[in-house]
Motif scaffolding. Structure first.
Motif, PDB file in Angstrom:
ATOM      1  N   THR A 140       0.829  -1.215   0.000  1.00  9.27           N
ATOM      2  CA  THR A 140       0.000   0.000   0.000  1.00  9.27           C
ATOM      3  C   THR A 140       0.863   1.264   0.000  1.00  9.27           C
ATOM      4  OG1 THR A 140      -1.826  -1.173   1.034  1.00  9.27           O
ATOM      5  CG2 THR A 140      -1.854   1.217   1.213  1.00  9.27           C
ATOM      6  N   GLY A 164      -1.957   8.636  10.677  1.00  7.39           N
ATOM      7  CA  GLY A 164      -2.058   7.180  10.902  1.00  7.39           C
ATOM      8  C   GLY A 164      -0.657   6.594  11.001  1.00  7.39           C
ATOM      9  N   VAL A 169       0.756   0.734   7.005  1.00 10.93           N
ATOM     10  CA  VAL A 169       0.643   1.903   6.117  1.00 10.93           C
ATOM     11  C   VAL A 169       1.495   3.080   6.630  1.00 10.93           C
ATOM     12  CG1 VAL A 169      -0.882   3.463   4.855  1.00 10.93           C
ATOM     13  CG2 VAL A 169      -1.756   1.236   5.544  1.00 10.93           C
ATOM     14  N   SER A 189      -3.765   9.436  16.763  1.00  7.38           N
ATOM     15  CA  SER A 189      -4.937   9.836  17.552  1.00  7.38           C
ATOM     16  C   SER A 189      -4.572  10.718  18.758  1.00  7.38           C
ATOM     17  CB  SER A 189      -5.705   8.602  18.022  1.00  7.38           C
ATOM     18  OG  SER A 189      -4.934   7.886  18.947  1.00  7.38           O
ATOM     19  N   ARG A 210     -11.321   6.489   9.072  1.00  7.12           N
ATOM     20  CA  ARG A 210     -12.532   7.225   9.496  1.00  7.12           C
ATOM     21  C   ARG A 210     -13.083   7.993   8.302  1.00  7.12           C
ATOM     22  NH1 ARG A 210     -12.839   8.992  15.361  1.00  7.12           N
ATOM     23  NH2 ARG A 210     -11.798   7.267  16.372  1.00  7.12           N
ATOM     24  N   VAL A 228      -5.642   6.906   1.591  1.00  8.27           N
ATOM     25  CA  VAL A 228      -5.512   5.443   1.682  1.00  8.27           C
ATOM     26  C   VAL A 228      -6.788   4.810   2.243  1.00  8.27           C
ATOM     27  CG1 VAL A 228      -4.156   3.576   2.742  1.00  8.27           C
ATOM     28  CG2 VAL A 228      -2.995   5.644   1.981  1.00  8.27           C
ATOM     29  N   ASP A 245     -10.770   8.620   3.668  1.00 11.56           N
ATOM     30  CA  ASP A 245     -10.575   9.338   4.929  1.00 11.56           C
ATOM     31  C   ASP A 245     -10.600  10.850   4.725  1.00 11.56           C
ATOM     32  OD1 ASP A 245     -10.275   6.963   6.288  1.00 11.56           O
ATOM     33  OD2 ASP A 245      -8.081   7.020   6.313  1.00 11.56           O
ATOM     34  N   GLY A 266      -6.304   1.761  -3.674  1.00 13.95           N
ATOM     35  CA  GLY A 266      -6.728   0.351  -3.623  1.00 13.95           C
ATOM     36  C   GLY A 266      -6.169  -0.498  -4.764  1.00 13.95           C
ATOM     37  N   THR A 269      -2.458  -1.181  -4.593  1.00 16.05           N
ATOM     38  CA  THR A 269      -1.996  -2.143  -3.583  1.00 16.05           C
ATOM     39  C   THR A 269      -1.860  -3.532  -4.212  1.00 16.05           C
ATOM     40  OG1 THR A 269      -2.967  -0.880  -1.773  1.00 16.05           O
ATOM     41  CG2 THR A 269      -2.624  -3.221  -1.380  1.00 16.05           C
TER      42      THR A 269
HETATM   43  P1  NDP Z   1      -5.183   1.208  11.720  1.00 16.98           P
HETATM   44  O1  NDP Z   1      -6.497   1.156  12.397  1.00 16.98           O
HETATM   45  O2  NDP Z   1      -4.173   0.167  11.990  1.00 16.98           O
HETATM   46  O3  NDP Z   1      -4.498   2.627  12.045  1.00 16.98           O
HETATM   47  C1  NDP Z   1      -5.244   3.796  12.040  1.00 16.98           C
HETATM   48  C2  NDP Z   1      -4.371   4.938  12.448  1.00 16.98           C
HETATM   49  O4  NDP Z   1      -5.166   6.116  12.462  1.00 16.98           O
HETATM   50  C3  NDP Z   1      -3.770   4.776  13.844  1.00 16.98           C
HETATM   51  O5  NDP Z   1      -2.413   5.139  13.847  1.00 16.98           O
HETATM   52  C4  NDP Z   1      -4.596   5.750  14.697  1.00 16.98           C
HETATM   53  O6  NDP Z   1      -3.860   6.376  15.726  1.00 16.98           O
HETATM   54  C5  NDP Z   1      -4.966   6.796  13.673  1.00 16.98           C
HETATM   55  N1  NDP Z   1      -6.186   7.496  14.101  1.00 16.98           N
HETATM   56  C6  NDP Z   1      -7.359   6.934  14.451  1.00 16.98           C
HETATM   57  N2  NDP Z   1      -8.232   7.896  14.832  1.00 16.98           N
HETATM   58  C7  NDP Z   1      -7.577   9.069  14.694  1.00 16.98           C
HETATM   59  C8  NDP Z   1      -7.920  10.407  14.958  1.00 16.98           C
HETATM   60  N3  NDP Z   1      -9.130  10.757  15.438  1.00 16.98           N
HETATM   61  N4  NDP Z   1      -6.997  11.375  14.731  1.00 16.98           N
HETATM   62  C9  NDP Z   1      -5.779  11.037  14.257  1.00 16.98           C
HETATM   63  N5  NDP Z   1      -5.385   9.791  14.005  1.00 16.98           N
HETATM   64  C10 NDP Z   1      -6.279   8.814  14.231  1.00 16.98           C
HETATM   65  O7  NDP Z   1      -5.504   1.321  10.165  1.00 16.98           O
HETATM   66  P2  NDP Z   1      -4.623   0.958   8.859  1.00 16.98           P
HETATM   67  O8  NDP Z   1      -3.393   1.746   8.836  1.00 16.98           O
HETATM   68  O9  NDP Z   1      -4.564  -0.506   8.725  1.00 16.98           O
HETATM   69  O10 NDP Z   1      -5.631   1.479   7.729  1.00 16.98           O
HETATM   70  C11 NDP Z   1      -5.997   2.830   7.646  1.00 16.98           C
HETATM   71  C12 NDP Z   1      -7.056   2.979   6.569  1.00 16.98           C
HETATM   72  O11 NDP Z   1      -6.513   2.566   5.324  1.00 16.98           O
HETATM   73  C13 NDP Z   1      -8.311   2.093   6.760  1.00 16.98           C
HETATM   74  O12 NDP Z   1      -9.424   2.775   6.225  1.00 16.98           O
HETATM   75  C14 NDP Z   1      -8.013   0.871   5.901  1.00 16.98           C
HETATM   76  O13 NDP Z   1      -9.197   0.245   5.450  1.00 16.98           O
HETATM   77  C15 NDP Z   1      -7.280   1.526   4.762  1.00 16.98           C
HETATM   78  N6  NDP Z   1      -6.376   0.627   4.054  1.00 16.98           N
HETATM   79  C16 NDP Z   1      -6.428   0.686   2.692  1.00 16.98           C
HETATM   80  C17 NDP Z   1      -5.599  -0.096   1.943  1.00 16.98           C
HETATM   81  C18 NDP Z   1      -5.656   0.055   0.466  1.00 16.98           C
HETATM   82  O14 NDP Z   1      -5.278  -0.863  -0.240  1.00 16.98           O
HETATM   83  N7  NDP Z   1      -6.105   1.193  -0.061  1.00 16.98           N
HETATM   84  C19 NDP Z   1      -4.678  -1.063   2.550  1.00 16.98           C
HETATM   85  C20 NDP Z   1      -4.609  -0.960   4.006  1.00 16.98           C
HETATM   86  C21 NDP Z   1      -5.461  -0.148   4.701  1.00 16.98           C
HETATM   87  P3  NDP Z   1      -3.294   5.557  17.026  1.00 16.98           P
HETATM   88  O15 NDP Z   1      -2.090   4.820  16.518  1.00 16.98           O
HETATM   89  O16 NDP Z   1      -2.967   6.626  17.988  1.00 16.98           O
HETATM   90  O17 NDP Z   1      -4.409   4.641  17.464  1.00 16.98           O
END
Ligand code: NDP
Length: 299
Positions: A140, A164, A169, A189, A210, A228, A245, A266, A269
């Motif tokens: 990704t 994130g 990622v 977060s 989100r 992403v 997002d 997507g 990836t």
């Molecule tokens: P994770 O849930 O593992 O990580 C999410 C990250 O976002 C964490 O670091 C978290 O912080 C942060 N976060 C959550 N809420 C907030 C907030 N309110 N403010 C700031 N930061 C925040 O997710 P992934 O990295 O696995 O995936 C992220 C997105 O990407 C998802 O939507 C997933 O579906 C998508 N994705 C898409 C792919 C593609 O092929 N396009 C492949 C992989 C993922 P903290 O560490 O502090 O909890």
């Protein structure tokens, strides 16, 4: 300003065509092979695995699928991985996540031979990326960087904010952008005043999970945005929608270029999963020294 839409679907198609061309250099009896392991019956994972298998076959590689029931024990899965590690016909191994709760994903990731770890999640590959050594890079972030470079080739000196910090990622993306000489901020977060952090960025990579979390008002005019996120929105009486997002319509009025969801990161990836399999196959046959050299040449 109306932003340029970075077409990930078209770029992924081009990359797959190029991979297919390069696969023909392998003798028919020794084509690269990708083994995909699916445990359980999660419908979304089933869809991903089917489309990975189809595209693997389309580029002329061998697709090997292992579907195991949700009741599979960790020890059984580890035995299968050991067999795939030793199987000469297998160049890449991908275990589809998430796994059932009874199986520790870290144990599974660590059991995969790093030279076949086409997801790039093994600590040896993560460490190689962090230290600038050759290894397999997660698909990704590799795809996200590729799309970024279609909007702007030279990223040196730019300020990049990644929202994130996941291992799959955010963190690898940070290392890739550091290697491009960006000034990198990794937000999460617990970051304080996220909109102000994002507003400083020439490049924004959103990997939060989100829906439409990052608003247009957070973005610097002219920035490049790579979204992403993949979020499914279900509303009563309407068909499910997939959104990213980033609030796409708002962002389009502010930034210079951005990726849509779907049709952005997507498809890239999956294309980079195939590229990583090709890189792994070449390295295992001693054809190239470095997957990252190859990554650079394919961008
Ligand atoms: P994770 O849930 O593992 O990580 C999410 C990250 O976002 C964490 O670091 C978290 O912080 C942060 N976060 C959550 N809420 C907030 C907030 N309110 N403010 C700031 N930061 C925040 O997710 P992934 O990295 O696995 O995936 C992220 C997105 O990407 C998802 O939507 C997933 O579906 C998508 N994705 C898409 C792919 C593609 O092929 N396009 C492949 C992989 C993922 P903290 O560490 O502090 O909890």
């Amino acid at each position: 300003m109306t932003a340029a839409r970075i077409d990930g679907a078209a770029e992924a198609r081009r990359l797959r065509q190029e991979i297919a061309r390069q696969v023909t250099a392998f003798p028919q009896h020794d084509r690269p092979g990708l083994a995909v392991v699916l445990v359980g019956d999660d419908p979304a994972s089933g869809v991903y695995v089917r489309s990975k298998a189809r595209m693997t076959a389309e580029v002329g590689m061998n697709s090997i699928e292992h579907r195991l029931p949700a009741s599979t024990e960790e020890a059984e899965l580890l035995i299968l991985i050991d067999q795939l590690n030793r199987d000469e016909a297998v160049d890449g191994i991908l275990v589809q996540l998430p796994l059932p709760p009874s199986i520790d994903p870290l144990k599974v990731i660590q059991a995969i031979d790093p030279s076949k770890d086409v997801d790039g999640f093994h600590p040896q590959n993560a460490g190689a990326l962090a230290t600038g050594m050759s290894g397999l890079v997660p698909c990704t972030p590799r795809g996200a960087l590729h799309l970024l470079k279609t909007a702007r080739e030279d990223l040196s000196g730019l300020s990049a904010v990644i929202v994130g910090r996941s291992n799959i990622v955010g963190k690898p993306m940070a290392h890739l952008l550091l290697a491009e000489n960006c000034t990198v901020t990794l937000a999460h977060s617990r970051s304080i005043n996220l909109p102000d952090i994002v507003r400083q960025a020439d490049i924004v990579v959103a990997a939060v999970g989100r829906p439409e979390f990052i608003r247009g008002s957070w973005l610097k005019p002219g920035a490049i945005v790579i979204d992403v996120g993949i979020n499914r929105i279900s509303e009563a009486g309407a068909k499910d929608r997939i959104v990213g997002d980033v609030a796409f319509a708002e962002a389009s009025n502010v930034v210079s270029a951005l990726t849509p969801v779907p049709g952005g990161v997507g498809p890239m990836t999956i294309a980079y999963l195939l590229q990583n399999t090709l890189d792994a196959a070449r390295r295992r046959r001693g054809v190239i020294g470095s997957a990252q050299d190859e990554a650079a040449s394919s961008l």
